[in-house]
Design a protein around this motif. Structure first.
Motif, short mmCIF file in Angstrom:
data_model
loop_
_atom_site.label_atom_id
_atom_site.label_comp_id
_atom_site.label_asym_id
_atom_site.label_seq_id
_atom_site.Cartn_x
_atom_site.Cartn_y
_atom_site.Cartn_z
N GLY A 178 0.84 0.14 -9.09
CA GLY A 178 1.91 -0.01 -8.10
C GLY A 178 1.66 -1.17 -7.15
O GLY A 178 2.61 -1.81 -6.67
N THR A 179 0.40 -1.45 -6.87
CA THR A 179 0.05 -2.55 -5.96
C THR A 179 0.44 -3.89 -6.61
O THR A 179 1.00 -4.77 -5.95
CB THR A 179 -1.46 -2.52 -5.65
OG1 THR A 179 -1.75 -1.21 -5.14
CG2 THR A 179 -1.85 -3.56 -4.64
N THR B 5 2.58 4.70 5.48
CA THR B 5 2.62 4.42 4.05
C THR B 5 1.21 4.05 3.63
O THR B 5 0.31 3.91 4.46
CB THR B 5 3.60 3.28 3.73
OG1 THR B 5 3.67 3.12 2.31
CG2 THR B 5 3.17 1.95 4.35
N ASP C 116 9.88 0.81 -1.85
CA ASP C 116 8.63 1.37 -2.36
C ASP C 116 8.91 2.83 -2.69
O ASP C 116 8.93 3.70 -1.81
CB ASP C 116 7.51 1.23 -1.34
CG ASP C 116 6.18 1.75 -1.85
OD1 ASP C 116 6.19 2.59 -2.78
OD2 ASP C 116 5.12 1.35 -1.32
N CYS D 93 7.15 4.71 -4.83
CA CYS D 93 5.98 5.28 -5.51
C CYS D 93 5.96 6.80 -5.47
O CYS D 93 5.43 7.45 -6.36
CB CYS D 93 4.70 4.77 -4.84
SG CYS D 93 4.28 3.12 -5.37
N HIS D 94 6.52 7.37 -4.39
CA HIS D 94 6.46 8.82 -4.22
C HIS D 94 7.70 9.53 -4.76
O HIS D 94 7.80 10.75 -4.61
CB HIS D 94 6.35 9.17 -2.72
CG HIS D 94 5.11 8.68 -2.07
ND1 HIS D 94 4.79 8.95 -0.75
CD2 HIS D 94 4.07 7.94 -2.54
CE1 HIS D 94 3.64 8.39 -0.43
NE2 HIS D 94 3.18 7.77 -1.50
N SER E 87 4.52 3.94 -8.85
CA SER E 87 3.10 3.98 -9.22
C SER E 87 2.85 5.14 -10.17
O SER E 87 3.45 6.21 -10.01
CB SER E 87 2.24 4.18 -7.95
OG SER E 87 0.95 4.62 -8.29
N LYS F 267 0.49 11.00 -8.75
CA LYS F 267 1.94 10.79 -8.67
C LYS F 267 2.66 11.65 -9.72
O LYS F 267 2.03 12.34 -10.50
CB LYS F 267 2.26 9.30 -8.87
CG LYS F 267 1.57 8.37 -7.87
CD LYS F 267 2.09 8.56 -6.46
CE LYS F 267 1.73 7.43 -5.52
NZ LYS F 267 0.32 7.27 -5.21
N TYR G 113 -0.33 9.28 6.36
CA TYR G 113 -1.41 8.30 6.16
C TYR G 113 -1.98 7.95 7.52
O TYR G 113 -1.32 8.18 8.54
CB TYR G 113 -0.85 7.02 5.54
CG TYR G 113 -0.45 7.15 4.08
CD1 TYR G 113 -1.41 7.01 3.07
CD2 TYR G 113 0.85 7.42 3.71
CE1 TYR G 113 -1.05 7.10 1.73
CE2 TYR G 113 1.20 7.52 2.38
CZ TYR G 113 0.25 7.37 1.39
OH TYR G 113 0.61 7.47 0.07
C1 LIG Z 1 3.60 4.39 -1.01
C2 LIG Z 1 2.67 3.73 -1.96
N1 LIG Z 1 2.84 2.43 -2.21
C3 LIG Z 1 2.02 1.77 -3.09
C4 LIG Z 1 0.99 2.42 -3.73
C5 LIG Z 1 0.10 1.64 -4.65
O1 LIG Z 1 0.13 2.14 -5.95
P1 LIG Z 1 -1.15 2.00 -6.92
O2 LIG Z 1 -2.19 2.96 -6.44
O3 LIG Z 1 -0.61 2.36 -8.26
O4 LIG Z 1 -1.60 0.60 -6.86
C6 LIG Z 1 0.79 3.78 -3.50
C7 LIG Z 1 -0.30 4.49 -4.19
O5 LIG Z 1 -1.03 5.25 -3.67
C8 LIG Z 1 1.63 4.45 -2.57
O6 LIG Z 1 1.45 5.73 -2.31
#
Ligand SMILES: Cc1ncc(COP(=O)(O)O)c(C=O)c1O
Length: 384
Positions: free
Chosen positions: A56-57, A81, A157, A159-160, A188, A193, A328
Protein backbone atom coordinates in the motif's frame (compact mmCIF):
# COMPACT_ATOMS: atom_id res chain seq x y z
CA UNK A 1 -7.50 -19.07 25.98
CA UNK A 2 -5.11 -18.89 23.02
CA UNK A 3 -3.67 -15.44 22.26
CA UNK A 4 -6.26 -13.17 20.61
CA UNK A 5 -4.68 -10.50 18.38
CA UNK A 6 -6.49 -7.34 17.24
CA UNK A 7 -6.40 -8.50 13.62
CA UNK A 8 -5.49 -11.68 11.76
CA UNK A 9 -5.46 -13.11 8.25
CA UNK A 10 -7.67 -16.02 7.24
CA UNK A 11 -6.00 -18.42 4.80
CA UNK A 12 -8.31 -21.15 3.47
CA UNK A 13 -7.46 -24.42 1.70
CA UNK A 14 -8.56 -22.77 -1.57
CA UNK A 15 -6.07 -19.95 -0.98
CA UNK A 16 -3.24 -22.44 -0.46
CA UNK A 17 -4.22 -24.39 -3.57
CA UNK A 18 -4.29 -21.18 -5.63
CA UNK A 19 -0.77 -20.25 -4.49
CA UNK A 20 0.64 -23.75 -5.04
CA UNK A 21 -0.85 -23.94 -8.52
CA UNK A 22 0.81 -20.63 -9.38
CA UNK A 23 4.14 -21.74 -7.91
CA UNK A 24 4.06 -24.80 -10.17
CA UNK A 25 3.34 -22.62 -13.20
CA UNK A 26 5.60 -20.60 -15.43
CA UNK A 27 5.50 -17.19 -13.77
CA UNK A 28 6.70 -16.20 -10.32
CA UNK A 29 6.87 -12.47 -10.70
CA UNK A 30 4.34 -10.58 -12.84
CA UNK A 31 2.36 -13.03 -14.96
CA UNK A 32 -1.30 -13.64 -15.84
CA UNK A 33 -2.45 -13.75 -12.21
CA UNK A 34 -1.69 -10.04 -11.85
CA UNK A 35 -4.20 -9.02 -14.52
CA UNK A 36 -6.74 -11.48 -13.16
CA UNK A 37 -6.40 -9.94 -9.66
CA UNK A 38 -6.53 -6.40 -11.05
CA UNK A 39 -9.66 -7.16 -13.10
CA UNK A 40 -11.49 -8.88 -10.26
CA UNK A 41 -10.53 -6.13 -7.81
CA UNK A 42 -11.67 -3.36 -10.19
CA UNK A 43 -14.96 -5.22 -10.59
CA UNK A 44 -15.32 -5.58 -6.82
CA UNK A 45 -14.93 -1.85 -6.13
CA UNK A 46 -16.58 -0.71 -9.37
CA UNK A 47 -13.63 1.14 -10.93
CA UNK A 48 -12.49 1.13 -14.57
CA UNK A 49 -8.84 0.34 -13.84
CA UNK A 50 -6.73 -1.30 -11.14
CA UNK A 51 -2.95 -1.55 -10.78
CA UNK A 52 -1.50 -4.20 -8.43
CA UNK A 53 1.60 -3.21 -6.48
CA UNK A 54 4.00 -4.58 -3.92
CA UNK A 55 2.30 -2.86 -0.95
CA UNK A 56 0.00 0.00 0.00
CA UNK A 57 2.91 2.36 0.68
CA UNK A 58 4.23 1.83 -2.87
CA UNK A 59 0.69 2.51 -4.11
CA UNK A 60 0.61 5.83 -2.24
CA UNK A 61 4.08 6.74 -3.51
CA UNK A 62 3.15 6.10 -7.14
CA UNK A 63 -0.11 8.04 -6.76
CA UNK A 64 1.83 11.07 -5.51
CA UNK A 65 4.32 10.67 -8.37
CA UNK A 66 1.64 10.22 -11.02
CA UNK A 67 -0.13 13.37 -9.81
CA UNK A 68 3.12 15.29 -10.10
CA UNK A 69 3.86 15.97 -6.41
CA UNK A 70 7.15 17.87 -6.12
CA UNK A 71 8.84 20.37 -3.82
CA UNK A 72 6.24 23.01 -4.71
CA UNK A 73 3.33 20.78 -3.64
CA UNK A 74 1.32 21.28 -0.47
CA UNK A 75 -1.05 18.46 0.42
CA UNK A 76 -3.53 17.90 3.26
CA UNK A 77 -4.16 14.67 5.16
CA UNK A 78 -5.44 13.49 8.52
CA UNK A 79 -3.20 13.02 11.55
CA UNK A 80 -5.07 9.83 12.51
CA UNK A 81 -3.71 7.41 9.96
CA UNK A 82 -0.70 5.24 9.31
CA UNK A 83 2.39 7.38 8.58
CA UNK A 84 2.45 6.18 4.95
CA UNK A 85 -0.56 8.37 4.08
CA UNK A 86 1.63 11.42 4.78
CA UNK A 87 5.00 9.96 3.79
CA UNK A 88 4.03 9.58 0.12
CA UNK A 89 4.04 13.36 -0.25
CA UNK A 90 7.29 13.69 1.67
CA UNK A 91 8.93 11.04 -0.57
CA UNK A 92 8.30 13.34 -3.55
CA UNK A 93 9.71 16.40 -1.78
CA UNK A 94 6.26 17.92 -1.11
CA UNK A 95 4.96 19.42 2.13
CA UNK A 96 2.31 17.62 4.10
CA UNK A 97 -0.27 19.62 6.10
CA UNK A 98 -2.60 18.15 8.67
CA UNK A 99 -6.18 19.17 9.41
CA UNK A 100 -7.84 17.89 12.58
CA UNK A 101 -10.31 15.00 12.70
CA UNK A 102 -14.05 14.82 13.16
CA UNK A 103 -14.66 13.71 16.78
CA UNK A 104 -17.43 11.25 15.80
CA UNK A 105 -16.06 9.50 12.70
CA UNK A 106 -12.34 10.07 13.52
CA UNK A 107 -11.76 10.86 9.84
CA UNK A 108 -10.39 14.08 8.34
CA UNK A 109 -12.79 16.92 9.21
CA UNK A 110 -13.95 18.47 5.94
CA UNK A 111 -14.78 21.83 7.48
CA UNK A 112 -11.32 22.02 9.09
CA UNK A 113 -9.84 21.06 5.73
CA UNK A 114 -11.76 23.86 4.04
CA UNK A 115 -10.67 26.35 6.73
CA UNK A 116 -7.06 25.34 6.17
CA UNK A 117 -7.38 25.71 2.39
CA UNK A 118 -8.98 29.12 2.76
CA UNK A 119 -6.34 30.29 5.23
CA UNK A 120 -3.70 30.12 2.45
CA UNK A 121 -3.38 32.01 -0.83
CA UNK A 122 -5.32 30.70 -3.85
CA UNK A 123 -3.48 27.80 -5.50
CA UNK A 124 -1.36 27.03 -2.43
CA UNK A 125 -2.63 23.44 -2.04
CA UNK A 126 -2.49 20.81 -4.76
CA UNK A 127 -4.31 17.87 -3.21
CA UNK A 128 -6.11 16.14 -0.35
CA UNK A 129 -5.59 12.60 0.98
CA UNK A 130 -8.70 11.58 2.95
CA UNK A 131 -8.44 8.20 4.70
CA UNK A 132 -11.34 5.76 5.17
CA UNK A 133 -10.08 5.30 8.69
CA UNK A 134 -10.96 2.02 10.46
CA UNK A 135 -13.24 1.22 7.49
CA UNK A 136 -15.47 4.30 7.73
CA UNK A 137 -16.08 5.46 4.15
CA UNK A 138 -15.39 9.16 3.85
CA UNK A 139 -18.03 11.17 1.95
CA UNK A 140 -16.00 11.71 -1.20
CA UNK A 141 -18.83 13.46 -2.98
CA UNK A 142 -18.41 16.33 -0.51
CA UNK A 143 -14.62 16.19 -0.86
CA UNK A 144 -14.95 16.27 -4.66
CA UNK A 145 -17.01 19.46 -4.44
CA UNK A 146 -14.38 21.02 -2.21
CA UNK A 147 -11.57 19.80 -4.47
CA UNK A 148 -13.27 21.17 -7.60
CA UNK A 149 -13.77 24.54 -5.94
CA UNK A 150 -10.05 24.80 -5.23
CA UNK A 151 -8.66 22.85 -8.18
CA UNK A 152 -7.25 20.00 -6.09
CA UNK A 153 -6.75 16.32 -6.74
CA UNK A 154 -7.87 13.59 -4.32
CA UNK A 155 -6.06 10.40 -3.34
CA UNK A 156 -8.40 8.24 -1.27
CA UNK A 157 -6.47 6.07 1.17
CA UNK A 158 -8.93 3.16 1.31
CA UNK A 159 -6.52 0.66 2.89
CA UNK A 160 -9.06 -0.02 5.64
CA UNK A 161 -12.15 -0.10 3.51
CA UNK A 162 -12.49 -2.51 0.56
CA UNK A 163 -16.25 -3.11 0.34
CA UNK A 164 -17.05 0.02 2.38
CA UNK A 165 -19.34 2.69 0.96
CA UNK A 166 -21.00 6.02 1.67
CA UNK A 167 -24.43 7.10 0.51
CA UNK A 168 -24.42 10.11 -1.82
CA UNK A 169 -26.93 12.96 -2.14
CA UNK A 170 -28.98 10.88 -4.61
CA UNK A 171 -29.17 8.04 -2.05
CA UNK A 172 -26.82 5.89 -4.17
CA UNK A 173 -24.19 3.72 -2.53
CA UNK A 174 -20.69 4.79 -3.55
CA UNK A 175 -18.11 2.08 -2.97
CA UNK A 176 -14.66 3.03 -1.68
CA UNK A 177 -12.24 3.11 -4.59
CA UNK A 178 -14.90 3.23 -7.34
CA UNK A 179 -13.13 6.12 -9.06
CA UNK A 180 -16.22 8.35 -9.23
CA UNK A 181 -14.89 11.06 -6.91
CA UNK A 182 -11.23 10.42 -6.09
CA UNK A 183 -8.60 10.71 -8.83
CA UNK A 184 -6.87 7.66 -7.36
CA UNK A 185 -7.67 5.27 -4.50
CA UNK A 186 -5.30 2.90 -2.80
CA UNK A 187 -5.62 -0.37 -0.88
CA UNK A 188 -3.27 -2.55 1.18
CA UNK A 189 -3.16 -6.35 1.37
CA UNK A 190 -1.13 -6.56 4.55
CA UNK A 191 -2.25 -9.61 6.60
CA UNK A 192 -4.40 -7.67 9.08
CA UNK A 193 -6.40 -6.08 6.26
CA UNK A 194 -9.57 -7.49 4.64
CA UNK A 195 -7.63 -9.20 1.85
CA UNK A 196 -4.19 -10.66 2.58
CA UNK A 197 -1.38 -11.13 0.06
CA UNK A 198 1.43 -11.19 2.65
CA UNK A 199 2.41 -7.80 1.30
CA UNK A 200 0.46 -6.17 -1.49
CA UNK A 201 -1.33 -3.08 -2.67
CA UNK A 202 -3.68 -1.79 -5.37
CA UNK A 203 -4.51 1.52 -6.98
CA UNK A 204 -7.92 1.99 -8.56
CA UNK A 205 -8.94 4.80 -10.88
CA UNK A 206 -11.26 5.77 -13.74
CA UNK A 207 -8.60 7.96 -15.36
CA UNK A 208 -6.97 6.20 -18.33
CA UNK A 209 -4.00 8.58 -18.52
CA UNK A 210 -3.15 8.10 -14.84
CA UNK A 211 -3.60 4.34 -15.24
CA UNK A 212 -1.07 4.21 -18.11
CA UNK A 213 1.38 6.36 -16.15
CA UNK A 214 1.08 4.08 -13.11
CA UNK A 215 1.87 0.99 -15.21
CA UNK A 216 5.06 2.68 -16.36
CA UNK A 217 6.07 3.86 -12.87
CA UNK A 218 5.52 0.36 -11.45
CA UNK A 219 8.34 -1.11 -13.53
CA UNK A 220 11.21 1.41 -13.41
CA UNK A 221 9.56 3.71 -15.95
CA UNK A 222 10.46 1.06 -18.54
CA UNK A 223 8.24 0.05 -21.43
CA UNK A 224 8.51 -2.55 -24.20
CA UNK A 225 5.18 -1.57 -25.70
CA UNK A 226 5.93 -0.94 -29.45
CA UNK A 227 3.22 1.75 -29.52
CA UNK A 228 5.04 3.77 -26.85
CA UNK A 229 8.65 3.32 -27.97
CA UNK A 230 10.57 6.30 -29.37
CA UNK A 231 12.97 3.99 -31.25
CA UNK A 232 12.82 0.24 -31.79
CA UNK A 233 15.98 -1.84 -32.26
CA UNK A 234 14.30 -5.28 -32.18
CA UNK A 235 12.63 -7.83 -29.95
CA UNK A 236 14.93 -7.19 -26.99
CA UNK A 237 14.46 -3.46 -27.05
CA UNK A 238 13.00 -1.48 -24.17
CA UNK A 239 13.08 2.13 -23.14
CA UNK A 240 13.22 3.75 -19.74
CA UNK A 241 11.05 6.79 -20.39
CA UNK A 242 10.70 8.13 -16.88
CA UNK A 243 12.14 7.42 -13.44
CA UNK A 244 10.12 4.62 -11.86
CA UNK A 245 10.53 1.85 -9.31
CA UNK A 246 10.25 -1.90 -8.98
CA UNK A 247 6.92 -1.99 -7.15
CA UNK A 248 5.64 -5.22 -8.74
CA UNK A 249 3.49 -7.77 -6.95
CA UNK A 250 4.33 -11.43 -7.62
CA UNK A 251 2.00 -13.78 -9.46
CA UNK A 252 1.61 -16.08 -6.46
CA UNK A 253 0.65 -13.17 -4.23
CA UNK A 254 -1.90 -12.10 -6.85
CA UNK A 255 -3.29 -15.66 -6.90
CA UNK A 256 -3.71 -15.45 -3.11
CA UNK A 257 -5.39 -12.03 -3.46
CA UNK A 258 -7.86 -13.26 -6.08
CA UNK A 259 -8.73 -16.26 -3.96
CA UNK A 260 -9.15 -14.07 -0.84
CA UNK A 261 -11.30 -11.60 -2.76
CA UNK A 262 -13.87 -14.35 -3.35
CA UNK A 263 -14.52 -14.37 0.41
CA UNK A 264 -14.41 -10.59 0.90
CA UNK A 265 -18.18 -10.15 1.31
CA UNK A 266 -18.36 -13.06 3.74
CA UNK A 267 -15.58 -11.44 5.79
CA UNK A 268 -17.35 -8.06 5.76
CA UNK A 269 -20.56 -9.67 6.99
CA UNK A 270 -18.75 -11.32 9.89
CA UNK A 271 -16.95 -8.07 10.76
CA UNK A 272 -20.32 -6.32 10.97
CA UNK A 273 -21.71 -9.03 13.26
CA UNK A 274 -18.71 -8.62 15.57
CA UNK A 275 -19.12 -4.82 15.55
CA UNK A 276 -22.81 -5.12 16.35
CA UNK A 277 -22.11 -7.38 19.30
CA UNK A 278 -19.45 -5.04 20.75
CA UNK A 279 -21.81 -2.12 20.28
CA UNK A 280 -24.84 -3.84 21.85
CA UNK A 281 -22.85 -5.00 24.86
CA UNK A 282 -20.95 -1.77 25.51
CA UNK A 283 -23.46 0.91 24.53
CA UNK A 284 -24.80 1.28 28.08
CA UNK A 285 -21.41 1.03 29.77
CA UNK A 286 -20.46 4.56 30.81
CA UNK A 287 -16.75 3.63 30.91
CA UNK A 288 -16.73 2.83 27.21
CA UNK A 289 -17.17 5.79 24.91
CA UNK A 290 -16.74 6.61 21.26
CA UNK A 291 -19.22 4.09 19.90
CA UNK A 292 -21.54 5.73 17.43
CA UNK A 293 -23.61 2.70 16.46
CA UNK A 294 -23.10 0.20 13.67
CA UNK A 295 -22.81 2.07 10.36
CA UNK A 296 -24.05 0.25 7.21
CA UNK A 297 -21.25 1.19 4.82
CA UNK A 298 -18.49 0.80 7.43
CA UNK A 299 -15.99 -1.92 6.47
CA UNK A 300 -14.91 -2.47 10.11
CA UNK A 301 -11.23 -3.03 9.60
CA UNK A 302 -11.04 -1.87 13.23
CA UNK A 303 -13.48 -1.63 16.13
CA UNK A 304 -12.38 1.27 18.29
CA UNK A 305 -13.52 2.23 21.76
CA UNK A 306 -12.51 5.20 23.89
CA UNK A 307 -11.60 4.60 27.53
CA UNK A 308 -10.02 6.96 30.02
CA UNK A 309 -7.83 4.24 31.57
CA UNK A 310 -6.59 3.12 28.17
CA UNK A 311 -3.08 2.04 29.19
CA UNK A 312 -4.31 0.15 32.27
CA UNK A 313 -6.96 -1.66 30.20
CA UNK A 314 -4.46 -2.43 27.42
CA UNK A 315 -1.99 -3.91 29.97
CA UNK A 316 -4.75 -5.81 31.79
CA UNK A 317 -6.00 -7.40 28.59
CA UNK A 318 -2.47 -8.38 27.53
CA UNK A 319 -2.13 -10.35 30.75
CA UNK A 320 -5.31 -12.16 29.73
CA UNK A 321 -3.80 -12.98 26.31
CA UNK A 322 -5.85 -10.34 24.50
CA UNK A 323 -3.64 -8.16 22.30
CA UNK A 324 -5.43 -4.93 21.50
CA UNK A 325 -3.75 -2.13 19.55
CA UNK A 326 -3.78 1.63 19.30
CA UNK A 327 -4.58 3.26 15.94
CA UNK A 328 -2.86 5.65 15.60
CA UNK A 329 -0.25 7.80 17.26
CA UNK A 330 -1.08 11.13 15.55
CA UNK A 331 1.31 11.38 12.61
CA UNK A 332 2.20 15.05 13.27
CA UNK A 333 3.53 14.06 16.73
CA UNK A 334 5.91 11.39 15.38
CA UNK A 335 9.52 12.59 15.86
CA UNK A 336 10.16 12.85 12.12
CA UNK A 337 7.21 15.17 11.58
CA UNK A 338 8.00 17.12 14.76
CA UNK A 339 11.43 17.75 13.22
CA UNK A 340 9.62 19.23 10.23
CA UNK A 341 7.92 21.75 12.53
CA UNK A 342 4.75 20.03 13.73
CA UNK A 343 4.18 19.86 17.47
CA UNK A 344 1.90 18.39 20.12
CA UNK A 345 -1.10 20.66 20.56
CA UNK A 346 -1.44 21.36 16.82
CA UNK A 347 -4.33 18.88 16.39
CA UNK A 348 -6.22 18.87 19.72
CA UNK A 349 -9.10 16.56 18.71
CA UNK A 350 -6.76 13.97 17.21
CA UNK A 351 -4.55 14.09 20.29
CA UNK A 352 -7.50 13.75 22.65
CA UNK A 353 -8.73 10.81 20.57
CA UNK A 354 -5.28 9.19 20.71
CA UNK A 355 -5.14 9.42 24.52
CA UNK A 356 -8.19 7.18 24.92
CA UNK A 357 -8.50 4.99 21.80
CA UNK A 358 -8.20 1.22 21.81
CA UNK A 359 -8.78 -1.18 18.90
CA UNK A 360 -10.48 -4.39 20.02
CA UNK A 361 -9.99 -7.77 18.33
CA UNK A 362 -11.76 -7.65 14.95
CA UNK A 363 -11.29 -10.25 12.22
CA UNK A 364 -13.63 -12.70 10.48
CA UNK A 365 -12.30 -15.82 12.24
CA UNK A 366 -12.74 -14.36 15.73
CA UNK A 367 -15.08 -16.92 17.29
CA UNK A 368 -18.12 -16.09 19.41
CA UNK A 369 -16.34 -17.63 22.42
CA UNK A 370 -13.28 -15.48 21.84
CA UNK A 371 -15.37 -12.33 21.52
CA UNK A 372 -17.26 -13.26 24.71
CA UNK A 373 -13.92 -13.71 26.46
CA UNK A 374 -12.80 -10.23 25.31
CA UNK A 375 -16.10 -8.67 26.44
CA UNK A 376 -16.00 -10.49 29.80
CA UNK A 377 -12.47 -9.32 30.53
CA UNK A 378 -13.22 -5.71 29.63
CA UNK A 379 -16.26 -5.78 31.93
CA UNK A 380 -14.20 -7.34 34.73
CA UNK A 381 -11.52 -4.66 34.36
CA UNK A 382 -14.06 -1.97 35.17
CA UNK A 383 -15.52 -3.86 38.15
CA UNK A 384 -12.12 -4.60 39.76
C1 LIG B 1 -4.27 3.81 6.31
C2 LIG B 1 -3.09 3.10 5.76
N1 LIG B 1 -2.44 3.64 4.72
C3 LIG B 1 -1.36 3.02 4.17
C4 LIG B 1 -0.89 1.83 4.66
C5 LIG B 1 0.33 1.21 4.04
O1 LIG B 1 0.07 -0.05 3.52
P1 LIG B 1 1.22 -1.18 3.46
O2 LIG B 1 1.47 -1.66 4.85
O3 LIG B 1 0.63 -2.23 2.57
O4 LIG B 1 2.41 -0.55 2.85
C6 LIG B 1 -1.54 1.23 5.74
C7 LIG B 1 -1.06 -0.06 6.27
O5 LIG B 1 -0.94 -0.30 7.42
C8 LIG B 1 -2.65 1.89 6.32
O6 LIG B 1 -3.28 1.36 7.36
Amino acid sequence: MNPIPYGKQYISKEDITAVIETLSGEFLTQGPKILEFENSFAKYVGSNYAVALSNGTAALHLCAMALGVNDQSNVITTPITFAASANCVTYCGGNIFFADIDPVTYTLDISKTEELIESKPKGFFSGIIPVDFAGYAVNLEAYRQLANKHNLWIIEDACHAPGGYFTDTKSDKQLCGNGRFADLSIFSFHPVKHIACGEGGMITTNDEQLYKRLLLLRTHGITKNPELLIENHGGWYYEMQTLGYNYRLTDFQAALGTSQLKRADEGLKRRKEIAKKYYDVFKDNSNILGQSGVVDGHAYHLYIIQVEQRKALYDYLRKKNIFCQVHYIPVHTLPYYQNLGWKKGDMPIAEEYYNCCLSLPMYPTLTDDEQEYVIKNIAEFFIL
